[in-house]
Every structure is written in C-alpha cells, then in structure tokens.
Design a protein around this motif. Structure first.
Motif, PDB file in Angstrom:
ATOM      1  N   THR A   9       0.819  -1.213   0.000  1.00  0.00           N
ATOM      2  CA  THR A   9       0.000   0.000   0.000  1.00  0.00           C
ATOM      3  C   THR A   9       0.855   1.266   0.000  1.00  0.00           C
ATOM      4  OG1 THR A   9      -0.177  -0.038   2.419  1.00  0.00           O
ATOM      5  CG2 THR A   9      -1.949  -1.101   1.161  1.00  0.00           C
ATOM      6  N   GLY A  10       2.172   1.130   0.140  1.00  0.00           N
ATOM      7  CA  GLY A  10       3.063   2.283   0.131  1.00  0.00           C
ATOM      8  C   GLY A  10       3.391   2.733  -1.286  1.00  0.00           C
ATOM      9  N   GLY A  11       4.076   3.867  -1.385  1.00  0.00           N
ATOM     10  CA  GLY A  11       4.385   4.419  -2.697  1.00  0.00           C
ATOM     11  C   GLY A  11       5.234   3.509  -3.559  1.00  0.00           C
ATOM     12  N   VAL A  12       6.314   2.960  -2.999  1.00  0.00           N
ATOM     13  CA  VAL A  12       7.171   2.041  -3.747  1.00  0.00           C
ATOM     14  C   VAL A  12       6.465   0.709  -3.962  1.00  0.00           C
ATOM     15  CG1 VAL A  12       9.322   0.732  -3.679  1.00  0.00           C
ATOM     16  CG2 VAL A  12       9.319   3.139  -3.009  1.00  0.00           C
ATOM     17  N   ARG A 159      16.697  10.716  -2.041  1.00  0.00           N
ATOM     18  CA  ARG A 159      15.386  11.316  -1.774  1.00  0.00           C
ATOM     19  C   ARG A 159      14.375  10.870  -2.834  1.00  0.00           C
ATOM     20  NH1 ARG A 159      14.168  17.839  -1.476  1.00  0.00           N
ATOM     21  NH2 ARG A 159      11.916  17.681  -1.132  1.00  0.00           N
ATOM     22  N   LEU A 160      13.197  10.445  -2.366  1.00  0.00           N
ATOM     23  CA  LEU A 160      12.186   9.895  -3.273  1.00  0.00           C
ATOM     24  C   LEU A 160      11.242  10.980  -3.776  1.00  0.00           C
ATOM     25  CD1 LEU A 160      11.305   6.610  -1.358  1.00  0.00           C
ATOM     26  CD2 LEU A 160      12.948   6.942  -3.216  1.00  0.00           C
ATOM     27  N   GLN A 161      10.790  10.785  -5.010  1.00  0.00           N
ATOM     28  CA  GLN A 161       9.863  11.708  -5.643  1.00  0.00           C
ATOM     29  C   GLN A 161       8.665  10.956  -6.193  1.00  0.00           C
ATOM     30  OE1 GLN A 161      12.667  13.265  -8.586  1.00  0.00           O
ATOM     31  NE2 GLN A 161      12.703  15.218  -7.503  1.00  0.00           N
ATOM     32  N   ASP A 162       7.518  11.624  -6.226  1.00  0.00           N
ATOM     33  CA  ASP A 162       6.331  11.063  -6.869  1.00  0.00           C
ATOM     34  C   ASP A 162       6.274  11.565  -8.305  1.00  0.00           C
ATOM     35  OD1 ASP A 162       5.275   9.527  -4.746  1.00  0.00           O
ATOM     36  OD2 ASP A 162       4.554  11.350  -3.784  1.00  0.00           O
ATOM     37  N   ARG A 181      20.910  12.582  -6.297  1.00  0.00           N
ATOM     38  CA  ARG A 181      20.130  13.283  -5.269  1.00  0.00           C
ATOM     39  C   ARG A 181      18.665  12.879  -5.226  1.00  0.00           C
ATOM     40  NH1 ARG A 181      23.406  17.438  -7.728  1.00  0.00           N
ATOM     41  NH2 ARG A 181      25.147  17.947  -6.333  1.00  0.00           N
ATOM     42  N   PHE A 182      18.128  12.373  -6.317  1.00  0.00           N
ATOM     43  CA  PHE A 182      16.697  12.087  -6.377  1.00  0.00           C
ATOM     44  C   PHE A 182      16.452  10.797  -7.166  1.00  0.00           C
ATOM     45  CE2 PHE A 182      17.152  16.722  -6.331  1.00  0.00           C
ATOM     46  CZ  PHE A 182      16.403  17.049  -5.218  1.00  0.00           C
ATOM     47  N   LEU A 183      15.280  10.223  -6.919  1.00  0.00           N
ATOM     48  CA  LEU A 183      14.794   9.110  -7.736  1.00  0.00           C
ATOM     49  C   LEU A 183      13.298   8.970  -7.510  1.00  0.00           C
ATOM     50  CD1 LEU A 183      15.984   6.995  -9.721  1.00  0.00           C
ATOM     51  CD2 LEU A 183      15.846   5.340  -7.869  1.00  0.00           C
ATOM     52  N   ALA A 184      12.552   8.791  -8.576  1.00  0.00           N
ATOM     53  CA  ALA A 184      11.109   8.577  -8.459  1.00  0.00           C
ATOM     54  C   ALA A 184      10.827   7.219  -7.836  1.00  0.00           C
ATOM     55  CB  ALA A 184      10.450   8.670  -9.830  1.00  0.00           C
ATOM     56  N   ARG A 185       9.770   7.158  -7.052  1.00  0.00           N
ATOM     57  CA  ARG A 185       9.373   5.873  -6.472  1.00  0.00           C
ATOM     58  C   ARG A 185       9.128   4.835  -7.562  1.00  0.00           C
ATOM     59  NH1 ARG A 185       7.641   9.756  -2.916  1.00  0.00           N
ATOM     60  NH2 ARG A 185       7.985   9.274  -0.691  1.00  0.00           N
ATOM     61  N   ALA A 186       8.599   5.276  -8.685  1.00  0.00           N
ATOM     62  CA  ALA A 186       8.361   4.350  -9.793  1.00  0.00           C
ATOM     63  C   ALA A 186       9.666   3.750 -10.311  1.00  0.00           C
ATOM     64  CB  ALA A 186       7.624   5.068 -10.927  1.00  0.00           C
ATOM     65  N   ASP A 187      10.733   4.543 -10.335  1.00  0.00           N
ATOM     66  CA  ASP A 187      12.026   4.016 -10.785  1.00  0.00           C
ATOM     67  C   ASP A 187      12.694   3.161  -9.727  1.00  0.00           C
ATOM     68  OD1 ASP A 187      12.312   4.807 -13.500  1.00  0.00           O
ATOM     69  OD2 ASP A 187      12.607   6.871 -12.867  1.00  0.00           O
ATOM     70  N   VAL A 188      12.427   3.423  -8.449  1.00  0.00           N
ATOM     71  CA  VAL A 188      12.902   2.512  -7.392  1.00  0.00           C
ATOM     72  C   VAL A 188      12.286   1.136  -7.606  1.00  0.00           C
ATOM     73  CG1 VAL A 188      12.984   2.039  -4.922  1.00  0.00           C
ATOM     74  CG2 VAL A 188      13.188   4.388  -5.737  1.00  0.00           C
ATOM     75  N   ALA A 189      10.977   1.120  -7.845  1.00  0.00           N
ATOM     76  CA  ALA A 189      10.291  -0.156  -8.096  1.00  0.00           C
ATOM     77  C   ALA A 189      10.867  -0.846  -9.328  1.00  0.00           C
ATOM     78  CB  ALA A 189       8.797   0.100  -8.284  1.00  0.00           C
ATOM     79  N   VAL A 208      21.048   3.526  -6.295  1.00  0.00           N
ATOM     80  CA  VAL A 208      20.352   3.930  -7.515  1.00  0.00           C
ATOM     81  C   VAL A 208      19.965   5.405  -7.404  1.00  0.00           C
ATOM     82  CG1 VAL A 208      19.432   1.679  -8.201  1.00  0.00           C
ATOM     83  CG2 VAL A 208      18.197   3.022  -6.514  1.00  0.00           C
ATOM     84  N   ALA A 209      20.134   6.140  -8.501  1.00  0.00           N
ATOM     85  CA  ALA A 209      19.789   7.564  -8.516  1.00  0.00           C
ATOM     86  C   ALA A 209      19.842   8.067  -9.940  1.00  0.00           C
ATOM     87  CB  ALA A 209      20.763   8.367  -7.661  1.00  0.00           C
ATOM     88  N   TYR A 210      19.222   9.212 -10.184  1.00  0.00           N
ATOM     89  CA  TYR A 210      19.324   9.853 -11.508  1.00  0.00           C
ATOM     90  C   TYR A 210      20.736  10.397 -11.697  1.00  0.00           C
ATOM     91  CZ  TYR A 210      14.226   9.585 -11.675  1.00  0.00           C
ATOM     92  OH  TYR A 210      12.937   9.146 -11.682  1.00  0.00           O
TER      93      TYR A 210
END
Length: 210
Positions: A9-12, A159-162, A181-189, A208-210
């Motif tokens: 149920t979480g973002g990732v 740091r995660l982003q939506d 510095r950042f990565l979308a939760r979708a890209d973490v998945a 993992v990061a951009y």
C-alpha cells in the motif's frame, strides 16, 4: 514469475505491484488493510495478514520465485518498523524455503561515492542527523539480511519523488552514484524488479539515482 510484495500500500510497493502486473507476473500483494489497496488485475491476489506473525505470512510466500519488500518507516516515529517486520518476513521465507528477497533501503545506509560534491557532503550530514533513527533502523534491517539464508538485495535510493517512471537511472553495486540526489518511487520499483533475476546484485547493496 510468481512474486510476493510486502508494503504493497506504500508508494514504492504499489509501483512494484503495478509494474510487475504490467510485465505479466503473478503477484501476491500482502496488506494489513485491503481497503487501502486499490489496484486490480487478473494475476493479482490481495493477501490480508498480520505482518507481525511469521506463521500468518507463510502462505503468502510459499512457492514464490521472489519476495519484494517496500516496508519501512514513513516518519521518525515509525523507526524500528523496517527491522521488525523484515525479521518476520525472513522467518516466513525460511520456513517455506524461499530464497530470493529484494528490499528497499536508503542511499545513506551504504557507502557513498569516493568524491562527493561539497554540497552533497553538507546535505548528507544534515539528513543523517535529522533521520538518524530511520537510518539506524535500515542499517539494522540490512544486518538482518546479511545474517539470513536468503539471496537478498538492498536497493538504496536517495530522496524519493512522486514522478512518472523513466526506466533511466544510474546503478552502482556496492556503492552509490556520484551526485545522485533524487529518484522517483516508480524508478525505485523498476530497479527492484530488475534486480530480482540479476545475479550480480545477490547479497549486495545497490545504489540507484538519476
């Protein structure tokens, strides 16, 4: 593959389920409250369970090819939840002889790049102070993984982003991308699903990061 996802149920976790279904996998999403889980699919099973009870989790992991976990603290007040619940998942997996496990951790838990920019060093020092308890929890969780019988991988984003999935990011096994510095939760998945059948990531932390 047959996959089980904790923290669904979480973002990732939701992104793992969504992308796994889109890729044609059979997915069991383990949740405490099915009302909070809105995804549907022909190859999706929603499994309600007490995440504190390894016996209750055994049917959710039995016969699966891999388990993926988005479990973790959502605030400093939740610190300790990642270690506690991952311990339960590990006991259930051990009882069922399931070995492959991919979890989400955090970039500051593992080794950083050899020559980070000054701004990143300052930012990291501040973040480590503010989120000290959360990172201590994730460090303890990774220690649990290292002492387990599983073929584990800890994916460590910054740091995660939506934001939408890009599928384009940098990956460093055993380290972390410079100036990441950042990565979308979708890209973490996306990175977690990619790690499932990548033998190079077994028993490794992966930055993992951009």
């Amino acid at each position: 593959m047959r996959l089980t996802v904790f923290g669904a149920t979480g973002g990732v976790g939701q992104e793992i389920v969504r992308q796994a279904l889109a890729a044609g996998h059979e997915v069991t999403a383990v949740v405490r409250d099915p009302a909070r889980f809105t995804l549907t699919g022909d190859r999706l099973e929603v499994f309600r369970a007490d995440l504190e009870d390894p016996e209750a989790l055994r049917p959710a992991v039995a016969g699966r090819d891999a388990v993926l976990s988005g479990l973790g603290a959502r605030s400093r007040a939740d610190a300790g939840v990642a270690t506690r619940l991952t311990h339960t998942v590990l006991r259930a997996m051990d009882a069922e002889g399931v070995r492959r496990l991919v979890v989400v951790s955090a970039g500051p838990v593992g080794p950083g790049p050899a020559d980070p920019p000054l701004a990143d060093r300052i930012t990291l020092k501040i973040i480590n102070t503010v989120l000290k308890d959360v990172y201590a929890d994730l460090t303890a969780m990774e220690a649990e993984l290292a002492g387990s019988a599983t073929d584990w991988t800890a994916v460590r984003p910054p740091r995660l982003q939506d934001k939408p999935l890009t599928g384009t990011y940098r990956t460093v096994i055993g380290g972390f991308p410079r100036a990441g510095r950042f990565l979308a939760r979708a890209d973490v998945a996306h990175a977690m699903l990619a790690a499932v059948d990548d033998p190079a990531t077994v028993k490794q932390g992966v930055g993992v990061a951009y």
